[in-house]
Scaffold this active site. Structure first.
Site, PDB file in Angstrom:
ATOM      1  CD  GLU A   1      -4.217  -0.932  -4.013  1.00 49.12           C
ATOM      2  OE1 GLU A   1      -3.433  -1.546  -3.298  1.00 49.12           O
ATOM      3  OE2 GLU A   1      -5.453  -1.045  -3.911  1.00 49.12           O
TER       4      GLU A   1
ATOM      5  CB  THR B   1      -8.494   3.002   3.647  1.00 47.65           C
ATOM      6  OG1 THR B   1      -7.669   4.134   3.361  1.00 47.65           O
ATOM      7  CG2 THR B   1      -9.886   3.230   3.114  1.00 47.65           C
ATOM      8  CB  VAL B   2      -9.150  -1.986   4.478  1.00 48.31           C
ATOM      9  CG1 VAL B   2      -9.967  -3.248   4.703  1.00 48.31           C
ATOM     10  CG2 VAL B   2      -9.215  -1.558   3.009  1.00 48.31           C
TER      11      VAL B   2
ATOM     12  N   GLY C   1     -13.080   1.054  -1.439  1.00 47.06           N
ATOM     13  CA  GLY C   1     -13.572   1.888  -0.336  1.00 47.06           C
ATOM     14  C   GLY C   1     -13.454   1.132   0.978  1.00 47.06           C
TER      15      GLY C   1
ATOM     16  CD  GLU D   1     -15.650 -12.996  -2.191  1.00 49.38           C
ATOM     17  OE1 GLU D   1     -15.835 -14.211  -2.187  1.00 49.38           O
ATOM     18  OE2 GLU D   1     -15.620 -12.325  -3.258  1.00 49.38           O
TER      19      GLU D   1
ATOM     20  CE  LYS E   1      -8.563  -5.033  -7.121  1.00 49.10           C
ATOM     21  NZ  LYS E   1      -9.037  -3.655  -7.311  1.00 49.10           N
TER      22      LYS E   1
ATOM     23  CE  LYS F   1      -5.749  -4.641  -4.524  1.00 47.90           C
ATOM     24  NZ  LYS F   1      -6.687  -3.876  -3.745  1.00 47.90           N
TER      25      LYS F   1
ATOM     26  CB  VAL G   1     -11.090  -9.844  -6.827  1.00 43.62           C
ATOM     27  CG1 VAL G   1     -11.553  -9.429  -8.225  1.00 43.62           C
ATOM     28  CG2 VAL G   1      -9.697 -10.446  -6.897  1.00 43.62           C
TER      29      VAL G   1
HETATM   30  P1  NAP Z   1      -3.694   1.961   3.624  1.00 45.07           P
HETATM   31  O1  NAP Z   1      -4.761   2.945   3.915  1.00 45.07           O
HETATM   32  O2  NAP Z   1      -2.433   2.418   2.978  1.00 45.07           O
HETATM   33  O3  NAP Z   1      -3.334   1.252   5.025  1.00 45.07           O
HETATM   34  C1  NAP Z   1      -2.301   0.326   5.135  1.00 45.07           C
HETATM   35  C2  NAP Z   1      -2.071   0.043   6.616  1.00 45.07           C
HETATM   36  O4  NAP Z   1      -1.105  -0.987   6.717  1.00 45.07           O
HETATM   37  C3  NAP Z   1      -1.511   1.223   7.404  1.00 45.07           C
HETATM   38  O5  NAP Z   1      -2.032   1.219   8.701  1.00 45.07           O
HETATM   39  C4  NAP Z   1      -0.002   0.967   7.434  1.00 45.07           C
HETATM   40  O6  NAP Z   1       0.643   1.472   8.578  1.00 45.07           O
HETATM   41  C5  NAP Z   1       0.023  -0.550   7.485  1.00 45.07           C
HETATM   42  N1  NAP Z   1       1.236  -1.070   6.862  1.00 45.07           N
HETATM   43  C6  NAP Z   1       1.620  -0.951   5.580  1.00 45.07           C
HETATM   44  N2  NAP Z   1       2.796  -1.565   5.377  1.00 45.07           N
HETATM   45  C7  NAP Z   1       3.161  -2.078   6.581  1.00 45.07           C
HETATM   46  C8  NAP Z   1       4.292  -2.797   7.031  1.00 45.07           C
HETATM   47  N3  NAP Z   1       5.288  -3.124   6.212  1.00 45.07           N
HETATM   48  N4  NAP Z   1       4.338  -3.150   8.317  1.00 45.07           N
HETATM   49  C9  NAP Z   1       3.329  -2.832   9.172  1.00 45.07           C
HETATM   50  N5  NAP Z   1       2.230  -2.142   8.804  1.00 45.07           N
HETATM   51  C10 NAP Z   1       2.149  -1.764   7.516  1.00 45.07           C
HETATM   52  O7  NAP Z   1      -4.242   0.771   2.714  1.00 45.07           O
HETATM   53  P2  NAP Z   1      -5.748   0.262   2.586  1.00 45.07           P
HETATM   54  O8  NAP Z   1      -6.447   1.048   1.540  1.00 45.07           O
HETATM   55  O9  NAP Z   1      -6.352   0.097   3.920  1.00 45.07           O
HETATM   56  O10 NAP Z   1      -5.521  -1.175   1.903  1.00 45.07           O
HETATM   57  C11 NAP Z   1      -5.048  -2.254   2.668  1.00 45.07           C
HETATM   58  C12 NAP Z   1      -5.035  -3.525   1.828  1.00 45.07           C
HETATM   59  O11 NAP Z   1      -6.348  -3.787   1.345  1.00 45.07           O
HETATM   60  C13 NAP Z   1      -4.155  -3.445   0.576  1.00 45.07           C
HETATM   61  O12 NAP Z   1      -3.640  -4.721   0.303  1.00 45.07           O
HETATM   62  C14 NAP Z   1      -5.137  -3.056  -0.517  1.00 45.07           C
HETATM   63  O13 NAP Z   1      -4.718  -3.445  -1.798  1.00 45.07           O
HETATM   64  C15 NAP Z   1      -6.333  -3.856  -0.076  1.00 45.07           C
HETATM   65  N6  NAP Z   1      -7.618  -3.369  -0.566  1.00 45.07           N
HETATM   66  C16 NAP Z   1      -7.927  -2.054  -0.409  1.00 45.07           C
HETATM   67  C17 NAP Z   1      -9.161  -1.613  -0.852  1.00 45.07           C
HETATM   68  C18 NAP Z   1      -9.553  -0.174  -0.740  1.00 45.07           C
HETATM   69  O14 NAP Z   1     -10.573   0.197  -1.333  1.00 45.07           O
HETATM   70  N7  NAP Z   1      -8.836   0.663  -0.017  1.00 45.07           N
HETATM   71  C19 NAP Z   1     -10.066  -2.517  -1.435  1.00 45.07           C
HETATM   72  C20 NAP Z   1      -9.712  -3.869  -1.560  1.00 45.07           C
HETATM   73  C21 NAP Z   1      -8.479  -4.271  -1.110  1.00 45.07           C
HETATM   74  P3  NAP Z   1       0.765   3.046   8.848  1.00 45.07           P
HETATM   75  O15 NAP Z   1      -0.659   3.507   9.059  1.00 45.07           O
HETATM   76  O16 NAP Z   1       1.598   3.174  10.079  1.00 45.07           O
HETATM   77  O17 NAP Z   1       1.383   3.629   7.620  1.00 45.07           O
HETATM   78  N1  HSE Z   2      -7.139   0.584  -5.406  1.00 47.60           N
HETATM   79  C1  HSE Z   2      -8.123  -0.423  -5.600  1.00 47.60           C
HETATM   80  C2  HSE Z   2      -9.112   0.020  -6.647  1.00 47.60           C
HETATM   81  C3  HSE Z   2      -8.807  -0.736  -4.301  1.00 47.60           C
HETATM   82  O1  HSE Z   2      -9.147   1.213  -6.974  1.00 47.60           O
HETATM   83  O2  HSE Z   2      -9.867  -0.823  -7.139  1.00 47.60           O
HETATM   84  C4  HSE Z   2      -9.739  -1.913  -4.389  1.00 47.60           C
HETATM   85  O3  HSE Z   2      -9.034  -3.091  -4.616  1.00 47.60           O
END
Ligand code: NAP
Ligand code: HSE
Length: 338
Positions: free
Chosen positions: A182, A13-14, A296, A123, A197, A101, A126
């Site tokens: 998550e 997603t990110v 998001g 940044e 966080k 986080k 959180v």
């Molecule tokens: P996501 O959609 O699950 O994407 C995770 C990505 O990382 C995928 O491409 C996955 O590969 C790859 N990955 C996961 N574990 C791995 C490993 N062991 N080795 C290599 N690649 C790996 O997660 P996301 O929502 O983008 O979130 C990513 C990070 O940002 C997390 O730490 C999350 O807590 C943080 N975050 C997310 C948000 C949000 O709103 N989504 C907001 C703030 C912070 P595959 O695609 O091959 O599975």
């Molecule tokens: N899963 C987290 C949330 C993403 O819902 O706040 C942002 O850190």
């Protein structure tokens, strides 16, 4: 023009949102004398369809991933593999930008010295694109009294939708479609993501050694909340919200996460419903409120990109407080837990 080779861990997603944003910033990087080039993109499964992601840069092999890189951006999540890659990058002297986080909260013993040295930028970890970490560092001139926040977008959204009459299943599915969840959503609804966080926030504002295990011990989620409980609270002039807090106790600073009843007019209810909000209380500054989107893909990627700018302009990352803040004389009033 200096070429910067960026190693990206994660294209979910990110990561994908960041890959969409990056090309639109090339001219601005060039104005800084920098040409940003993607070196490699590390994922788990290279065969997944990923529209818009340059397939020739994808790898599922952590070994060699950082060769020739000037900067690591980690948006993979998890504490094991992501931790190894981040620590390897730091050992190589690379600046690291991360939104993770869980990693920051749980592997702080290994990361702390690097954060203190200004090599870690986080940044986005959180409140995603709502920039609170930099702001909290600017508040070090105050005696912190307490901090309370709605910092999990998923729970905030689900509670709001339940109040509007949606079912839990509908609200949960919508949160997923918005990119809020998550990879393991029990971290969201179990309060663990908010606990991660508040650990990150606590180390910047009250105690650089705030222990993850202590915060985890004081964490509860929203699984037991029912629409009936939310309606009842509303009828009595209250709202139930999952609140993460930092407050003083005789033993020291405490971090906790739990659903609480707040008066309807409380800023966390007024400004944080369906999104994120934070109330910082300190002396002499008084009460400050921050609010905005906290989850998001695009929103989070914007904060990651902001950190990339800072790292590449030679600005330090997010340093923890140098020493624990003194405990205030007055205990903070407690919220009513639900
Ligand atoms: P996501 O959609 O699950 O994407 C995770 C990505 O990382 C995928 O491409 C996955 O590969 C790859 N990955 C996961 N574990 C791995 C490993 N062991 N080795 C290599 N690649 C790996 O997660 P996301 O929502 O983008 O979130 C990513 C990070 O940002 C997390 O730490 C999350 O807590 C943080 N975050 C997310 C948000 C949000 O709103 N989504 C907001 C703030 C912070 P595959 O695609 O091959 O599975
Ligand atoms: N899963 C987290 C949330 C993403 O819902 O706040 C942002 O850190």
């Amino acid at each position: 023009m200096k070429t910067i080779h960026l190693a990206l861990m994660g294209a979910g997603t990110v990561g994908q949102a960041l890959l969409e944003l990056l090309p639109t910033h090339q001219a601005r990087f060039q104005a800084l004398g920098l040409e940003l080039k993607l070196a490699r993109i590390l994922v788990r499964d290279r065969s997944k369809p990923r529209p818009g992601v340059p397939a020739h840069l994808l790898t599922d092999e952590p070994k060699g991933f950082l060769e020739g890189a000037d900067l690591l951006v980690e948006v993979a999540g998890g504490t094991a593999q992501a931790g190894e890659v981040v620590l390897e990058a730091l050992a190589r002297g690379l600046p690291v930008v991360t939104a993770n986080k869980a990693l920051l909260a749980e592997r702080w013993d290994a990361l702390r010295e690097h954060a203190e040295a200004g090599r870690l930028h986080y940044e986005a970890s959180v409140m995603a694109g709502t920039p609170v970490l930099g702001a909290l560092q600017s508040l070090w001139g105050n005696q912190t009294l307490a901090l309370h926040g709605i910092v999990n977008g998923t729970c905030s959204y689900i509670i709001q939708r339940l109040e509007e009459g949606a079912t839990y299943a509908e609200a949960f599915a919508e949160a997923g479609a918005l990119g809020y969840l998550e990879a393991d959503p029990t971290l969201d609804v179990g309060g663990i993501d908010a606990a991660h966080k508040i650990c990150v926030l606590g180390r910047l504002t009250v105690d650089p050694g705030l222990a993850w295990a202590e915060v985890q011990r004081r964490t509860r989620g929203i699984a037991h909340l029912t629409p009936q409980m939310l309606r009842q609270a509303r009828a009595e002039g209250y709202a139930i919200r999952l609140v993460a807090s930092l407050y003083p106790s005789p033993e020291g600073w405490v971090g906790a996460v739990r659903p609480v009843r707040l008066p309807q007019e409380h800023p966390l209810v007024q400004l944080g419903s369906g999104r994120n909000a934070l109330v910082y209380q300190g002396h002499p500054v008084g009460s400050l409120v921050f609010a905005g989107p906290g989850a998001g893909g695009g929103v989070t990627a914007s904060a990651v990109l902001g950190d990339i700018y800072r790292a590449l302009s030679g600005q330090p990352g997010h340093r923890p407080l140098p020493a624990p803040a003194p405990l205030p004389a007055q205990p903070a009033p407690a919220f009513e837990e639900v």
